[in-house]
Design a protein around this motif. Structure first.
Motif, short mmCIF file in Angstrom:
data_model
loop_
_atom_site.label_atom_id
_atom_site.label_comp_id
_atom_site.label_asym_id
_atom_site.label_seq_id
_atom_site.Cartn_x
_atom_site.Cartn_y
_atom_site.Cartn_z
N LEU A 66 59.74 61.13 71.02
CA LEU A 66 60.53 62.10 71.78
C LEU A 66 60.03 63.49 71.40
CD1 LEU A 66 64.09 60.59 71.19
CD2 LEU A 66 62.47 60.08 73.03
N GLU A 67 59.53 64.22 72.38
CA GLU A 67 58.95 65.54 72.14
C GLU A 67 59.98 66.64 72.37
OE1 GLU A 67 56.06 65.65 70.77
OE2 GLU A 67 55.54 63.55 71.14
N GLN A 68 59.76 67.80 71.75
CA GLN A 68 60.68 68.93 71.89
C GLN A 68 60.73 69.46 73.32
OE1 GLN A 68 59.13 71.52 68.74
NE2 GLN A 68 61.10 71.31 67.73
N ASP A 69 59.67 69.30 74.07
CA ASP A 69 59.64 69.81 75.45
C ASP A 69 60.32 68.89 76.45
OD1 ASP A 69 57.84 67.73 75.74
OD2 ASP A 69 56.16 69.00 76.38
N GLY A 70 60.90 67.77 75.97
CA GLY A 70 61.61 66.85 76.85
C GLY A 70 60.76 65.70 77.34
N SER A 71 59.51 65.65 76.97
CA SER A 71 58.67 64.52 77.36
C SER A 71 58.80 63.41 76.31
CB SER A 71 57.21 64.96 77.50
OG SER A 71 56.70 65.40 76.27
N CYS A 72 58.41 62.20 76.70
CA CYS A 72 58.48 61.08 75.77
C CYS A 72 57.38 60.08 76.10
CB CYS A 72 59.85 60.41 75.79
SG CYS A 72 60.24 59.56 77.32
N SER A 73 57.08 59.22 75.14
CA SER A 73 56.14 58.13 75.38
C SER A 73 56.56 56.92 74.56
CB SER A 73 54.71 58.56 75.01
OG SER A 73 54.62 58.88 73.64
N VAL A 74 56.18 55.75 75.08
CA VAL A 74 56.42 54.48 74.40
C VAL A 74 55.04 53.88 74.14
CG1 VAL A 74 57.45 52.18 74.56
CG2 VAL A 74 58.61 54.14 75.60
N GLU A 75 54.75 53.58 72.87
CA GLU A 75 53.45 53.04 72.50
C GLU A 75 53.63 51.82 71.61
OE1 GLU A 75 51.15 56.19 70.72
OE2 GLU A 75 51.67 57.58 72.33
N PRO A 76 53.17 50.65 72.07
CA PRO A 76 53.28 49.46 71.23
C PRO A 76 52.30 49.51 70.07
CG PRO A 76 52.11 48.95 73.26
CD PRO A 76 52.57 50.38 73.37
N VAL A 77 52.63 48.80 68.99
CA VAL A 77 51.70 48.70 67.88
C VAL A 77 50.56 47.78 68.30
CG1 VAL A 77 53.46 49.15 66.12
CG2 VAL A 77 52.96 46.79 66.79
N GLU A 78 49.45 47.84 67.59
CA GLU A 78 48.25 47.10 67.98
C GLU A 78 48.49 45.60 68.15
OE1 GLU A 78 43.77 46.34 66.23
OE2 GLU A 78 44.85 48.15 65.63
#
Length: 153
Positions: A82-94
């Motif tokens: 969760l980024e301060q600018d309101g963007s987000c990402s979901v990243e699975p582990v390897e």
């Protein structure tokens, strides 16, 4: 014996007198009862960015049978950023690269974090100061009902 008791009481009284003058907190000013925090949060001063932005580490609890009986542990699945600018990402582990990989925006209240991803919205329920949980299927995780999150900052 009486002299020692009187002396001990006099010393205790002398030591406690400065604390009485500063509200009992020993550092000057007034003592806080903790009600100020609850009032400021319920008064609309909640800052979702301050409370939640950063890395949320997602895992599932696993159990299995071993020769010694039932065993349990956790398996790391993915990270939510969760980024301060309101963007987000979901990243699975390897090890779980087949899980949801997505990005979008996020918003939050004191009890929920909502991810607005390209594949749809996912709601993470805040369960503690640095913990949350969500429906595992929303992250493409099969065979588990819940994914748990710890806040890594």
């Amino acid at each position: 014996m009486k002299k020692q008791l009187i002396l001990a009481a006099a010393c205790a009284l002398a030591i406690s007198m400065p604390l009485v003058g500063c509200g009992g907190n020993g550092g000057g000013g007034t003592a806080s009862t903790g009600d100020d925090t609850a009032q400021s949060e319920s008064g609309g001063d909640f800052d979702a960015v301050e409370a939640y932005y950063g890395q949320w580490h997602g895992y599932v609890e696993i159990t299995g049978e071993t020769v010694y009986g039932t065993s349990g542990g956790v398996e790391t699945m993915l990270d939510v950023y969760l980024e301060q600018d309101g963007s987000c990402s979901v990243e699975p582990v390897e090890a779980h690269a087949d899980l949801l990989t997505d990005e979008g925006t996020w918003e939050a209240t004191e009890g929920e974090i909502t991810l607005h991803l390209t594949d749809g919205d996912i709601v993470m329920t805040v369960t503690g100061e640095e913990n949350a949980e969500a429906n595992a299927a929303d992250f493409d995780i099969a065979d588990f009902d819940t994914i748990l999150f710890d806040f890594y900052g």
